[in-house]
Design an enzyme around this catalytic site. Structure first.
Site, PDB file in Angstrom:
ATOM      1  N   GLU A 285       0.700  -1.202  -0.191  1.00 17.04           N
ATOM      2  CA  GLU A 285       0.101  -0.096  -0.103  1.00 17.04           C
ATOM      3  C   GLU A 285       0.955   1.209  -0.071  1.00 17.04           C
ATOM      4  O   GLU A 285       0.407   2.234  -0.615  1.00 17.04           O
ATOM      5  CB  GLU A 285      -0.951   0.032   1.033  1.00 17.04           C
ATOM      6  N   HIS A 306       7.653 -26.943  -0.720  1.00 21.84           N
ATOM      7  CA  HIS A 306       6.791 -27.807  -1.577  1.00 21.84           C
ATOM      8  C   HIS A 306       5.919 -27.510  -2.242  1.00 21.84           C
ATOM      9  O   HIS A 306       5.073 -28.342  -2.591  1.00 21.84           O
ATOM     10  CB  HIS A 306       6.313 -28.968  -0.450  1.00 21.84           C
ATOM     11  N   LYS A 420     -14.434   0.076  -3.862  1.00 22.57           N
ATOM     12  CA  LYS A 420     -15.265   0.554  -3.090  1.00 22.57           C
ATOM     13  C   LYS A 420     -16.231   1.501  -4.018  1.00 22.57           C
ATOM     14  O   LYS A 420     -17.703   1.199  -3.775  1.00 22.57           O
ATOM     15  CB  LYS A 420     -14.620   1.700  -2.149  1.00 22.57           C
TER      16      LYS A 420
HETATM   17  O1  PA5 Z   1      -3.347   1.580   5.906  1.00 23.67           O
HETATM   18  C1  PA5 Z   1      -4.404   2.157   5.840  1.00 23.67           C
HETATM   19  O2  PA5 Z   1      -4.806   3.025   6.156  1.00 23.67           O
HETATM   20  C2  PA5 Z   1      -5.562   0.942   5.336  1.00 23.67           C
HETATM   21  O3  PA5 Z   1      -5.405   0.018   5.192  1.00 23.67           O
HETATM   22  C3  PA5 Z   1      -6.838   1.265   6.483  1.00 23.67           C
HETATM   23  O4  PA5 Z   1      -6.151   0.697   7.653  1.00 23.67           O
HETATM   24  C4  PA5 Z   1      -7.831   0.113   6.139  1.00 23.67           C
HETATM   25  O5  PA5 Z   1      -8.324   0.403   5.058  1.00 23.67           O
HETATM   26  C5  PA5 Z   1      -8.939   0.215   7.304  1.00 23.67           C
HETATM   27  O6  PA5 Z   1      -9.518   1.594   7.568  1.00 23.67           O
HETATM   28  P1  PA5 Z   1     -10.341   2.380   8.621  1.00 23.67           P
HETATM   29  O7  PA5 Z   1      -9.242   1.936   9.855  1.00 23.67           O
HETATM   30  O8  PA5 Z   1     -10.401   3.662   8.538  1.00 23.67           O
HETATM   31  O9  PA5 Z   1     -11.440   1.266   8.783  1.00 23.67           O
END
Ligand code: PA5
Length: 447
Positions: A285, A306, A420
């Site tokens: 990310e 394996h 989303k």
């Molecule tokens: O790293 C990030 O910001 C995302 O992966 C969030 O942790 C994830 O989308 C969950 O978001 P939230 O904590 O707002 O529900």
């Protein structure tokens, strides 16, 4: 330091001059992270949080954990991405992947809201039947769909089991300090809340209440975790661009530039599996944007030798491995001597299993090197809290530096919105009508 970085197994792939060519970018990246002048600089709270953290909240986390331990047989942790992976990684790494099945005086922990699986929700609710339950909902935005669905369903279950007053002792909300649906809801119902700091993105938040509350419920020493991370921070500040975290960041970029587009995080411990999941989110990310970024993947050896071993040895040569090797064990088990020796294993009789694992690691390292796969090696002794804290900070710090070397913003995730939007449009969420029409017609045409 508990972690030792060994770069001997990349020498045939990255020359000192290749590495030196990253010096300027590494210096610039380090300066940008340290003086807060880099991209996304309003999300670098994690960098100093180990020193600046809210001590009152830290004490409340411990009190809440004690309360949950006393009044609950099950803790449901509801969250997705950075709001659950760190806690799950810590519990599996520091306790066991079999934590829930072990004899213990702490509650079982189940993670929900990290998928939209009907079966998973149903099965966990079955596991809660006849047992005392607490819930920790974790969402920084307070609006993420997956945990919101899970919480609505689990709330229904909890409201059937407990009175309004009892729920105040059993529902804990970790979210933004003052904004969002979840915060308003918690305030209205009188649930205790914990804070996801404004300047911390989800994937950098394991050392806040996000990770620390569920971790503490399992009887893990969160002071020692913080100590491990503080030690790492002090070391990286002292060593500057010569720290292991900076070296790791530079080397992986040098490998990327030489055509190694995939990094496999490898471990020889099944307890490390969720650490690799946490790491994949952190790097995927943070770096995978603007058409750039190493693809983070993971394997647990020898298990996956394996299944994936063939590809790693002989497939397309675009891989490098980062092997996180544990040298010791909490409990030593030996291979027994057997009079009959029908399995032919007496040549390793009385040998500790850790030693067998070590030889598998060394053999694999050389074989993969011969097959054209560079290996970065990170060694540690055993699975303890300080090592976990240090490892979290190592990978976070290196991630910030590495993304700055690549010249991307490590702290946003604009690409996550695309699915989303489509999902909302297909579900008929108000405001998405036009997109819904367009997507349905695309799906019809494909059929
Ligand atoms: O790293 C990030 O910001 C995302 O992966 C969030 O942790 C994830 O989308 C969950 O978001 P939230 O904590 O707002 O529900």
């Amino acid at each position: 330091m508990k972690l030792k970085l060994n770069l001997d197994y990349i020498e045939n792939f990255v020359s000192p001059s290749d590495l030196a060519s990253f010096d300027d970018r590494l210096n610039a990246a380090y300066t940008a992270l340290l003086d807060g002048s880099g991209k996304g600089n309003d999300f670098i709270g994690w960098r100093d949080l180990l020193i600046n953290y809210d001590k009152d909240e830290f004490a409340r986390i411990k009190l809440a954990a004690e309360k949950i331990k006393k009044n609950s047989e099950v803790l449901l942790v509801i969250g997705i991405g950075g709001s659950y992976l760190g806690a799950r990684a810590a519990i599996e790494f520091l306790k066991s992947p079999f934590y829930n099945n072990m004899k213990k005086d702490t509650p079982d922990v189940y993670f929900l809201g990290c998928s939209i699986s009907s079966d998973e929700l149903y099965e966990v609710m079955q596991l809660c039947e006849g047992r005392d339950v607490s819930v920790n909902v974790i969402s920084k935005s307070g609006t993420t769909t997956e945990p919101a669905i899970a919480f609505r369903i689990i709330r229904g279950m909890m409201e059937k089991k407990y009175s309004k007053d009892e729920l105040k002792e059993r529902i804990f909300i970790t979210t933004d300090k003052c904004r969002g649906t979840l915060k308003s809801f918690a305030d209205r119902e009188g649930y205790e809340t914990f804070v996801v700091p404004d300047d911390d993105g989800g994937r950098f938040s394991v050392l806040t209440a996000v990770g620390l509350l569920p971790i503490a419920v399992c009887g893990i020493d969160i002071d020692k975790i913080m100590l491990g991370a503080q030690n790492a921070r002090a070391n990286y500040l002292e060593k500057g661009t010569e720290s292991d975290a900076c070296k790791y960041a530079a080397v992986r970029n040098a490998l990327y530039q030489s055509g190694k587009k995939i990094e496999l995080l490898c471990s020889y411990e099944s307890a490390f599996r969720y650490m690799t999941e946490w790491w994949k989110q952190l790097y995927g990310e943070s770096e995978g944007k603007d058409g750039l970024g190493i693809f983070p993947a993971s394997v647990v050896f020898t298990t996956d030798l394996h299944s994936m071993g063939q590809y790693i040895q002989d497939g397309e040569r675009t891989l490098f491995e980062t092997v996180v090797m544990q040298n010791g064990a909490k409990n030593i088990v030996n291979v027994p001597y057997d009079e009959e020796n029908l399995d032919g294993l007496n040549f390793i009789a009385e040998m500790p299993v850790t030693e067998v694992n070590k030889k598998a690691f060394l053999g694999t390292l050389l074989a993969h090197n011969d097959g054209g796969v560079p290996n970065i090696v990170i060694e540690y002794e055993t699975r303890d809290e300080e090592t976990f804290g240090e490892m979290v900070y190592f990978f976070e710090f290196a991630c910030g530096i590495s993304a700055y070397i690549l010249d991307v913003n490590p702290f946003n995730q604009p690409g996550v919105e695309a699915y989303k939007k489509n999902m909302f449009a297909l579900l008929g969420k108000p405001g998405y009508e036009e997109l819904g029409k367009e997507l349905r017609s695309r799906i019809e045409n494909i059929k």
